[in-house]
Design an enzyme around this catalytic site. Sequence first.
Site, short mmCIF file in Angstrom:
data_model
loop_
_atom_site.label_atom_id
_atom_site.label_comp_id
_atom_site.label_asym_id
_atom_site.label_seq_id
_atom_site.Cartn_x
_atom_site.Cartn_y
_atom_site.Cartn_z
N GLY A 87 0.82 -1.20 0.00
CA GLY A 87 0.00 0.00 0.00
C GLY A 87 0.86 1.25 0.00
O GLY A 87 0.52 2.25 0.64
N ALA A 88 1.97 1.21 -0.74
CA ALA A 88 2.98 2.26 -0.63
C ALA A 88 2.95 3.29 -1.75
O ALA A 88 3.88 4.08 -1.88
CB ALA A 88 4.37 1.63 -0.56
N ARG A 126 1.04 5.79 -1.85
CA ARG A 126 0.66 7.10 -1.30
C ARG A 126 0.62 7.02 0.22
O ARG A 126 0.78 5.96 0.81
CB ARG A 126 -0.71 7.53 -1.83
CG ARG A 126 -1.84 6.57 -1.46
CD ARG A 126 -3.13 6.88 -2.19
NE ARG A 126 -2.95 6.70 -3.62
CZ ARG A 126 -2.98 5.51 -4.23
NH1 ARG A 126 -3.15 4.39 -3.52
NH2 ARG A 126 -2.82 5.42 -5.53
N ASP A 174 -2.50 -7.89 -5.33
CA ASP A 174 -3.69 -7.95 -4.49
C ASP A 174 -3.31 -8.75 -3.26
O ASP A 174 -3.21 -9.98 -3.31
CB ASP A 174 -4.84 -8.63 -5.25
CG ASP A 174 -6.09 -8.81 -4.39
OD1 ASP A 174 -6.07 -8.45 -3.19
OD2 ASP A 174 -7.09 -9.33 -4.92
N VAL A 175 -3.04 -8.06 -2.15
CA VAL A 175 -2.52 -8.75 -0.97
C VAL A 175 -3.51 -9.74 -0.38
O VAL A 175 -3.12 -10.61 0.41
CB VAL A 175 -2.05 -7.74 0.11
CG1 VAL A 175 -0.93 -6.87 -0.40
CG2 VAL A 175 -3.22 -6.89 0.62
N SER A 200 -4.06 0.42 14.37
CA SER A 200 -4.68 1.74 14.43
C SER A 200 -5.26 1.96 15.82
O SER A 200 -5.60 0.98 16.52
CB SER A 200 -5.81 1.85 13.40
OG SER A 200 -6.60 3.02 13.60
N TYR A 233 -13.25 -2.32 10.42
CA TYR A 233 -11.89 -1.79 10.49
C TYR A 233 -11.30 -1.99 11.89
O TYR A 233 -10.16 -2.42 12.04
CB TYR A 233 -11.93 -0.30 10.13
CG TYR A 233 -10.59 0.39 10.00
CD1 TYR A 233 -9.83 0.27 8.83
CD2 TYR A 233 -10.10 1.20 11.02
CE1 TYR A 233 -8.62 0.93 8.70
CE2 TYR A 233 -8.90 1.87 10.89
CZ TYR A 233 -8.15 1.73 9.73
OH TYR A 233 -6.96 2.38 9.60
N ALA A 251 -10.47 -5.65 12.42
CA ALA A 251 -9.28 -6.03 11.66
C ALA A 251 -8.01 -5.49 12.33
O ALA A 251 -7.00 -6.20 12.44
CB ALA A 251 -9.38 -5.50 10.23
N LYS A 252 -8.07 -4.25 12.80
CA LYS A 252 -6.88 -3.63 13.39
C LYS A 252 -6.53 -4.23 14.75
O LYS A 252 -5.36 -4.28 15.12
CB LYS A 252 -7.07 -2.12 13.48
CG LYS A 252 -7.04 -1.42 12.12
CD LYS A 252 -5.79 -1.75 11.32
CE LYS A 252 -5.62 -0.85 10.11
NZ LYS A 252 -4.42 -1.20 9.32
#
Length: 252
Positions: free
Chosen positions: A13-14, A16, A61-62, A140, A152, A155-156
């Site tokens: 995801g690098a 941006r 696609d991870v 996060s 989210y 998942a985090k």
Amino acid sequence: MGRFDGRVAVVTGAARGIGFATAKRFADEGAAVAVIDLDETAASEAAAKLGASQAVGIGCDVSDAASAEAAVERVVRELGGIHILVNNAGITRDNLLFKMTEEDWDLVMGVHLKGAFLMTKAAQKHFVEQKYGKILNLSSVSALGNRGQANYSAAKMGIQGFTRTLGIELGPFGVNANAVAPGFIATEMTDATAARLKLDVEEFRRLNAEANPVKRVGQPEDIAAAAAFLCSDEASYITGQTLYVDGGAKLG
């Protein structure tokens, strides 16, 4: 002499945001860097901006096992190895629970949690064989719960459990695994949240700055700095930990 001379760092995801800032930090400190992103064109463009002695952009696609495996093998083939993996790729599909769809849940879990699992599984065999590796996962502050982010947040928090388990399993093989949990970071993702809430971006940032003790929002470079430390040999006695980088917001 750079802290990461002779090392190969992979950041997902690098193209941006936090991912790009982290990739740039590694490049600035001497690493060869692989920029992983769903969009290979964007990944290649980002890699070209790093100023690294060696950099490559790879589409991946991870959340797909074959894609993750192929990306890691390409890194090893083109850059000569792999020493650092940063699992940063992420998406949001925010909604209140009663409005959240099964697809919203699965997409977020697939990229964040399954993606970290698949990329780590592909990389760890190289790490174990060479008795050296650094894994950094992005959690996060939302792991502690956040309205409209059941997917989210779950998942985090899952990332934190995953990280502790990696520390236990991979520590005997010279591999460190840690996580960073950012607070509010000024990125396209948080700007999108402002739009969803029908708030002006600058006002949204101001409100979030006022909510933490240091009275400013975080920048991608703040997370990159923490990532660089945790992926360095200076942090070789740290594993299985989650570092909150949130301006002290969690203290409140």
